[in-house]
Design an enzyme around this catalytic site. Sequence first.
Site, short mmCIF file in Angstrom:
data_model
loop_
_atom_site.label_atom_id
_atom_site.label_comp_id
_atom_site.label_asym_id
_atom_site.label_seq_id
_atom_site.Cartn_x
_atom_site.Cartn_y
_atom_site.Cartn_z
N ASN A 113 -2.03 -0.07 6.84
CA ASN A 113 -1.42 -1.28 7.40
C ASN A 113 -0.47 -1.97 6.41
OD1 ASN A 113 -3.35 -2.29 5.70
ND2 ASN A 113 -4.41 -3.54 7.22
N TYR A 148 -12.34 -2.78 -2.96
CA TYR A 148 -12.87 -2.83 -1.60
C TYR A 148 -14.39 -2.98 -1.55
CZ TYR A 148 -8.29 -1.94 0.41
OH TYR A 148 -6.98 -2.06 0.81
N GLU A 193 -9.82 -9.85 -7.33
CA GLU A 193 -8.91 -8.72 -7.14
C GLU A 193 -7.86 -8.65 -8.24
OE1 GLU A 193 -9.27 -8.98 -2.25
OE2 GLU A 193 -7.40 -9.53 -3.23
N LYS A 199 0.83 -1.21 0.00
CA LYS A 199 0.00 0.00 0.00
C LYS A 199 0.87 1.27 0.00
CE LYS A 199 -3.75 -2.36 2.47
NZ LYS A 199 -4.80 -2.22 3.51
N HIS A 255 -1.76 -5.49 1.58
CA HIS A 255 -3.00 -6.25 1.44
C HIS A 255 -2.64 -7.60 0.82
CE1 HIS A 255 -7.10 -7.27 0.23
NE2 HIS A 255 -6.59 -7.64 -0.93
P1 CMP Z 1 -6.94 -4.99 3.82
O1 CMP Z 1 -6.28 -6.31 4.06
O2 CMP Z 1 -6.48 -4.17 2.68
O3 CMP Z 1 -8.52 -5.21 3.68
C1 CMP Z 1 -9.47 -4.27 4.06
C2 CMP Z 1 -8.87 -3.10 4.75
O4 CMP Z 1 -9.76 -2.33 5.50
C3 CMP Z 1 -7.87 -3.59 5.79
O5 CMP Z 1 -6.76 -4.11 5.16
C4 CMP Z 1 -7.65 -2.32 6.58
O6 CMP Z 1 -6.74 -1.45 5.91
C5 CMP Z 1 -9.03 -1.70 6.53
N1 CMP Z 1 -9.80 -1.88 7.78
C6 CMP Z 1 -10.26 -3.04 8.26
N2 CMP Z 1 -10.96 -2.84 9.41
C7 CMP Z 1 -10.93 -1.49 9.63
C8 CMP Z 1 -11.47 -0.64 10.64
N3 CMP Z 1 -12.20 -1.14 11.66
N4 CMP Z 1 -11.24 0.69 10.55
C9 CMP Z 1 -10.54 1.18 9.54
N5 CMP Z 1 -9.99 0.43 8.52
C10 CMP Z 1 -10.18 -0.89 8.57
#
Ligand code: CMP
Length: 131
Positions: free
Chosen positions: A112, A49, A126, A9, A115
């Site tokens: 984070n 998403y 995806e 990311k 992904h």
């Molecule tokens: P990812 O693995 O990209 O899949 C969905 C994304 O949503 C996840 O990583 C986080 O970046 C984001 N995400 C999941 N839960 C939350 C939450 N409670 N608040 C904000 N972002 C979230």
Amino acid sequence: MEQTLIVIKPDGVEQKLVGDILSRFEKKEFNILKMKMFNFTKEQAEELYLPHREKSFFSNLVLFIISGPVVAVILEGSTAIEVVRKMIGSTKSYEAAPGTIRGDYGLGLTENIIHASDSKESFERESKIIF
Ligand code: CMP
């Protein structure tokens, strides 16, 4: 052999973690089948998403993933989907175990680092958006 998709990311690219992250997967003996650095369009990000469209964090998630370049990679290896998910760690970086990518490099939730597809169906859906 199984394939999976990872997306480093914007925060991972910004923190110059691309080499380290790819190195972890190569050392684990995954093959890199495809790789691309690019910027998501808003439409692509909303499609990626889609399963989260009803969540309160959806718009922030989309804004974040389009905020800078990402690196998408298709990896191949035995039980790739499960092993890669283990290697990236819990979604909440502050809960991710040390030794995992999220556990080692961040404390964020929306931001984070990386992904990875969570199932064969997610991988198919995806990877079509990106490649
Ligand atoms: P990812 O693995 O990209 O899949 C969905 C994304 O949503 C996840 O990583 C986080 O970046 C984001 N995400 C999941 N839960 C939350 C939450 N409670 N608040 C904000 N972002 C979230």
